[in-house]
Design a protein around this motif. Structure first.
Motif, PDB file in Angstrom:
ATOM      1  N   MET A  45       0.851  -1.193   0.000  1.00  0.00           N
ATOM      2  CA  MET A  45       0.000   0.000   0.000  1.00  0.00           C
ATOM      3  C   MET A  45       0.891   1.249   0.000  1.00  0.00           C
ATOM      4  SD  MET A  45      -2.779   1.311   2.872  1.00  0.00           S
ATOM      5  CE  MET A  45      -3.514  -0.312   3.033  1.00  0.00           C
ATOM      6  N   THR A  46       0.532   2.241  -0.798  1.00  0.00           N
ATOM      7  CA  THR A  46       1.328   3.466  -0.828  1.00  0.00           C
ATOM      8  C   THR A  46       0.922   4.393   0.311  1.00  0.00           C
ATOM      9  OG1 THR A  46      -0.227   4.506  -2.375  1.00  0.00           O
ATOM     10  CG2 THR A  46       1.671   3.387  -3.329  1.00  0.00           C
ATOM     11  N   THR A  47       1.906   5.084   0.893  1.00  0.00           N
ATOM     12  CA  THR A  47       1.595   6.037   1.953  1.00  0.00           C
ATOM     13  C   THR A  47       0.769   7.190   1.420  1.00  0.00           C
ATOM     14  OG1 THR A  47       3.733   7.111   1.554  1.00  0.00           O
ATOM     15  CG2 THR A  47       3.632   5.501   3.333  1.00  0.00           C
ATOM     16  N   GLY A  48       0.882   7.461   0.114  1.00  0.00           N
ATOM     17  CA  GLY A  48       0.131   8.558  -0.493  1.00  0.00           C
ATOM     18  C   GLY A  48      -1.268   8.190  -0.931  1.00  0.00           C
ATOM     19  N   SER A  49      -1.688   6.948  -0.684  1.00  0.00           N
ATOM     20  CA  SER A  49      -3.038   6.536  -1.066  1.00  0.00           C
ATOM     21  C   SER A  49      -4.079   7.369  -0.327  1.00  0.00           C
ATOM     22  CB  SER A  49      -3.247   5.054  -0.729  1.00  0.00           C
ATOM     23  OG  SER A  49      -4.615   4.698  -0.820  1.00  0.00           O
ATOM     24  N   LYS A  50      -5.109   7.768  -1.054  1.00  0.00           N
ATOM     25  CA  LYS A  50      -6.222   8.506  -0.443  1.00  0.00           C
ATOM     26  C   LYS A  50      -7.397   7.574  -0.164  1.00  0.00           C
ATOM     27  CE  LYS A  50      -4.876  12.880  -2.657  1.00  0.00           C
ATOM     28  NZ  LYS A  50      -3.586  12.370  -3.156  1.00  0.00           N
ATOM     29  N   ASN A  51      -7.150   6.279  -0.291  1.00  0.00           N
ATOM     30  CA  ASN A  51      -8.220   5.296  -0.195  1.00  0.00           C
ATOM     31  C   ASN A  51      -7.730   4.087   0.618  1.00  0.00           C
ATOM     32  OD1 ASN A  51     -10.811   4.563  -0.805  1.00  0.00           O
ATOM     33  ND2 ASN A  51     -10.422   4.001  -2.933  1.00  0.00           N
ATOM     34  N   LYS A  52      -7.058   4.354   1.730  1.00  0.00           N
ATOM     35  CA  LYS A  52      -6.334   3.294   2.436  1.00  0.00           C
ATOM     36  C   LYS A  52      -7.235   2.226   3.037  1.00  0.00           C
ATOM     37  CE  LYS A  52      -2.247   6.065   3.460  1.00  0.00           C
ATOM     38  NZ  LYS A  52      -1.421   6.711   4.510  1.00  0.00           N
ATOM     39  N   ASP A  53      -8.375   2.614   3.587  1.00  0.00           N
ATOM     40  CA  ASP A  53      -9.251   1.610   4.194  1.00  0.00           C
ATOM     41  C   ASP A  53      -9.768   0.640   3.141  1.00  0.00           C
ATOM     42  OD1 ASP A  53      -8.863   2.700   6.688  1.00  0.00           O
ATOM     43  OD2 ASP A  53     -10.724   3.868   6.676  1.00  0.00           O
ATOM     44  N   ALA A  54     -10.188   1.186   1.998  1.00  0.00           N
ATOM     45  CA  ALA A  54     -10.676   0.324   0.917  1.00  0.00           C
ATOM     46  C   ALA A  54      -9.534  -0.515   0.348  1.00  0.00           C
ATOM     47  CB  ALA A  54     -11.312   1.176  -0.182  1.00  0.00           C
ATOM     48  N   ALA A  55      -8.348   0.080   0.250  1.00  0.00           N
ATOM     49  CA  ALA A  55      -7.185  -0.662  -0.240  1.00  0.00           C
ATOM     50  C   ALA A  55      -6.873  -1.832   0.675  1.00  0.00           C
ATOM     51  CB  ALA A  55      -5.983   0.276  -0.342  1.00  0.00           C
ATOM     52  N   TRP A  56      -6.966  -1.605   1.976  1.00  0.00           N
ATOM     53  CA  TRP A  56      -6.698  -2.677   2.932  1.00  0.00           C
ATOM     54  C   TRP A  56      -7.731  -3.792   2.823  1.00  0.00           C
ATOM     55  CZ3 TRP A  56      -3.179  -5.070   5.390  1.00  0.00           C
ATOM     56  CH2 TRP A  56      -3.498  -5.947   6.436  1.00  0.00           C
ATOM     57  N   ARG A  57      -8.992  -3.422   2.617  1.00  0.00           N
ATOM     58  CA  ARG A  57     -10.019  -4.460   2.478  1.00  0.00           C
ATOM     59  C   ARG A  57      -9.722  -5.359   1.278  1.00  0.00           C
ATOM     60  NH1 ARG A  57     -13.338  -0.063   4.065  1.00  0.00           N
ATOM     61  NH2 ARG A  57     -14.000   0.388   1.917  1.00  0.00           N
ATOM     62  N   PHE A  58      -9.257  -4.756   0.186  1.00  0.00           N
ATOM     63  CA  PHE A  58      -8.903  -5.573  -0.975  1.00  0.00           C
ATOM     64  C   PHE A  58      -7.688  -6.450  -0.665  1.00  0.00           C
ATOM     65  CE2 PHE A  58      -6.097  -6.158  -4.641  1.00  0.00           C
ATOM     66  CZ  PHE A  58      -6.888  -7.023  -5.382  1.00  0.00           C
ATOM     67  N   MET A  59      -6.688  -5.884   0.001  1.00  0.00           N
ATOM     68  CA  MET A  59      -5.494  -6.658   0.331  1.00  0.00           C
ATOM     69  C   MET A  59      -5.839  -7.835   1.246  1.00  0.00           C
ATOM     70  SD  MET A  59      -2.780  -3.510   0.867  1.00  0.00           S
ATOM     71  CE  MET A  59      -1.371  -4.539   1.306  1.00  0.00           C
ATOM     72  N   GLU A  60      -6.725  -7.593   2.211  1.00  0.00           N
ATOM     73  CA  GLU A  60      -7.162  -8.676   3.097  1.00  0.00           C
ATOM     74  C   GLU A  60      -7.792  -9.813   2.292  1.00  0.00           C
ATOM     75  OE1 GLU A  60      -8.568  -7.557   7.494  1.00  0.00           O
ATOM     76  OE2 GLU A  60      -9.721  -6.525   5.948  1.00  0.00           O
ATOM     77  N   TYR A  61      -8.641  -9.459   1.337  1.00  0.00           N
ATOM     78  CA  TYR A  61      -9.300 -10.484   0.528  1.00  0.00           C
ATOM     79  C   TYR A  61      -8.282 -11.221  -0.341  1.00  0.00           C
ATOM     80  CZ  TYR A  61     -12.450 -12.813  -2.714  1.00  0.00           C
ATOM     81  OH  TYR A  61     -13.097 -13.772  -3.456  1.00  0.00           O
ATOM     82  N   ALA A  62      -7.398 -10.471  -0.976  1.00  0.00           N
ATOM     83  CA  ALA A  62      -6.400 -11.087  -1.856  1.00  0.00           C
ATOM     84  C   ALA A  62      -5.501 -12.052  -1.090  1.00  0.00           C
ATOM     85  CB  ALA A  62      -5.559 -10.013  -2.532  1.00  0.00           C
TER      86      ALA A  62
END
Length: 437
Positions: free
Chosen positions: A321-338
Motif C-alpha cells: 500500500m502506498t503512503t500517499g493513497s487517499k483510499n487506504k481503508d478500501a485498499a486494505w479491504r482488498f489486500m485482506e481479501y487477496a
C-alpha cells in the motif's frame, strides 16, 4: 447550447471521479498497479471480479504495466506527481528503493486488527518484506526456481527425465543429450564445432542473471554478497562462486547447449519452450500460467540441480500500500481479501503462484493433479531450502548491471577473472549508495 448546459459540462469535467454524467456512484475504486504476461493479468482480473462479487459496492481498477521496468517507472512517476496507485504488486528484490523513501505504508497496525494471521503464511516470504522491523507488504507467493522440461521430447529421444537429487553434471549431460539437429541427432561441442548443424532443439534455457546464478553459488557453498543483511560488495571471487559462475558460462562456451545471443534475440527462451524447441528451462512458477496454454506436448517440472546441498532462491511478490493513497481503508479491504485463503485459491488456480498461505499451498487449489505441472510438489519441497537475495534500495541497479556483464560472459566467452572484476568494480558504488531494511 445553453449557458447552464456548459456549466454542467464543466462541473462534470472537474468532478470526473465522482461519476458525473455516467450514472456511476459510490467511492473511488482502489487502484491496483501490476505487470505481467496476458495470462498473468487475466489472473488478477479474475481475483478482482471475485472480490467485487463477494463485496458489493467495492471497486478495484487494474492498472497494467507492460513489464517490470514500466511498473517501477510508473510507480516512481505517480508518487512524484502526488497521485500514486493505492496498491501495487512488487517483488521483494525491487521494493527497497520505495521503502527507503517512505513510499510504502507500514501494515503492522492493520494486521493486528485484522483476521489475517501472519502464522498462516510461509515465514521466508513474510520476512522478505520487512523493512527496519516493520511489515511493509503482504506476500502473495513463495516461489523458487525449477527446471521445466518437455516430457514429450524426453520420451522421443529416450533420455531419462530429470529427478530429485540430480547434480549439475547431470544437468549438463542431460542438456547435451537433448540438444538435437533437425534430424533428431545429438549435437556436441561448441558453436564453432557445430556450425554446420544448427540445433533444432536446445537442451536448456537459462537467463544470465544474478537470481539464476545465486542458488548455484549457494548450493556450492559460496555467497553472492559479503553480508546478506548489509552487503557492501558481490562475493563472486570465492572458489565456490567462481566454479558455479564458470559452469554457467560453459553451458554456452564449452557445451553449446543454450541458445546463442542471436537466437535469444530472435525468440526468447519462454517462447522457445512453448514452441517445442527447448527441452528444459530454468525459471520460476510464474511461467506456469503461460505454459498451461500448451496443447502440442506434455511438460512437467523438476527440482534445481544440486552441488553440495539443495538451496533455492526466493521469488516472491507482495501487495504493498502506498503512503500517499487517499483510499487506504478500501485498499486494505482488498489486500485482506487477496491474502485470504479464498483470494489465494483464486490466483493459485490460474497457475500463477505458489501460495504464501500455507494451507492453500498444500491444497488441491495448488496441487491439482489434473493441471500441469504434475509435480508441483517440487515447489513446496524447495521452500525449506529457499534463501532471499539482499533487500537493498539499489538492488535493481545491481541486477541490471550484472545481467549485461553475465550475458556478455555467456555469449562472448569473456575471461572469468575479468567478469568477476568488472562485476565487483562497477557494483561497489551501487552498494555504497544503497539503504538497507
Amino acid at each position: 447550447m445553453k449557458p447552464k448546459s456548459l456549466l454542467a459540462l464543466a462541473l462534470c469535467a472537474t468532478l470526473a471521479l465522482t461519476g458525473c454524467g455516467s450514472g456511476a456512484s459510490g467511492p473511488d475504486p482502489v487502484k491496483l498497479l501490476v505487470f505481467g504476461a496476458p495470462e498473468e493479468l487475466g489472473a488478477y482480473r479474475t481475483l478482482i471480479e471475485a472480490y467485487q462479487d463477494a463485496r458489493p459496492g467495492e471497486r478495484v481498477q487494474l492498472i497494467e504495466a507492460s513489464d517490470r521496468k514500466d511498473l517501477l517507472a510508473r510507480l516512481a512517476t505517480s508518487v512524484a506527481g502526488g497521485a500514486p496507485p493505492d496498491v501495487f504488486l512488487m517483488n521483494y528484490r525491487f521494493y527497497g528503493q520505495f521503502a527507503a523513501k517512505g513510499v510504502v505504508e507500514p501494515l503492522d497496525q492493520r494486521i493486528a486488527g485484522s483476521t489475517l494471521d501472519p502464522a498462516d503464511y510461509h515465514p521466508v516470504a513474510m520476512d522478505a518484506f520487512k523493512w527496519e522491523g516493520a511489515q511493509l507488504c503482504l506476500p502473495q507467493n513463495v516461489s523458487s526456481l525449477a527446471v521445466y522440461y518437455n516430457r514429450t521430447l524426453f520420451t522421443r529421444y529416450g533420455v531419462p527425465e530429470p529427478k530429485a537429487g540430480w547434480t549439475w553434471n547431470d544437468l549438463v549431460g542431460t542438456a547435451t543429450a537433448m540438444t538435437r539437429d533437425a534430424r533428431g541427432l545429438v549435437i556436441k561441442g561448441t558453436e564453432a564445432e557445430g556450425a554446420a548443424r544448427l540445433p533444432a532443439v536446445h537442451g536448456l534455457g537459462v537467463e544470465p542473471s544474478i537470481i539464476r546464478l545465486a542458488p548455484l553459488v549457494w548450493s556450492n557453498g559460496g555467497e553472492i554478497v559479503d553480508d546478506p543483511v548489509k552487503p557492501t560488495r558481490l562475493a563472486l571471487d570465492s572458489p565456490a562462486a567462481r566454479e558455479a559462475l564458470k559452469n554457467l558460462i560453459d553451458l554456452r562456451q564449452a557445451y553449446g547447449v543454450v541458445p546463442s545471443d542471436a537466437e535469444v534475440e530472435a525468440e526468447d527462451d519462454e517462447s522457445r519452450f512453448l514452441n517445442g524447441r527447448l527441452a528444459m528451462l530454468m525459471t520460476s512458477r510464474r511461467a506456469t500460467t503461460n505454459f498451461r496454454t500448451i496443447t502440442g506436448f506434455e511438460w512437467d517440472v523438476a527440482p534445481m540441480p544440486v552441488y553440495r546441498q539443495p538451496v533455492g532462491v526466493l521469488h516472491s511478490d507482495a501487495y504493498c500500500m502506498t503512503t500517499g493513497s487517499k483510499n487506504k481503508d478500501a485498499a486494505w479491504r482488498f489486500m485482506e481479501y487477496a491474502m485470504s485463503a479464498d483470494g489465494q485459491r483464486i490466483i493459485a488456480a490460474t497457475g500463477r503462484t505458489v501460495p504464501s498461505h500455507i494451507e492453500v499451498s498444500r491444497s488441491p487449489a495448488f496441487l491439482d493433479p489434473d493441471q500441469p505441472p504434475r509435480n508441483s510438489q517440487v515447489f513446496l519441497d524447495a521452500i525449506p531450502t529457499v534463501r532471499a537475495l539482499p533487500t537493498v534500495s539499489t538492488w535493481p541497479e545491481i541486477e541490471d548491471l550484472s545481467y549485461g556483464i553475465l550475458e556478455n560472459a555467456i555469449h562472448r566467452g569473456d575471461r572469468l577473472d575479468d567478469v568477476i572484476r568488472e562485476l565487483d568494480v562497477k557494483s561497489r558504488p551501487m552498494f555504497a549508495r544503497g539503504e538497507h531494511g
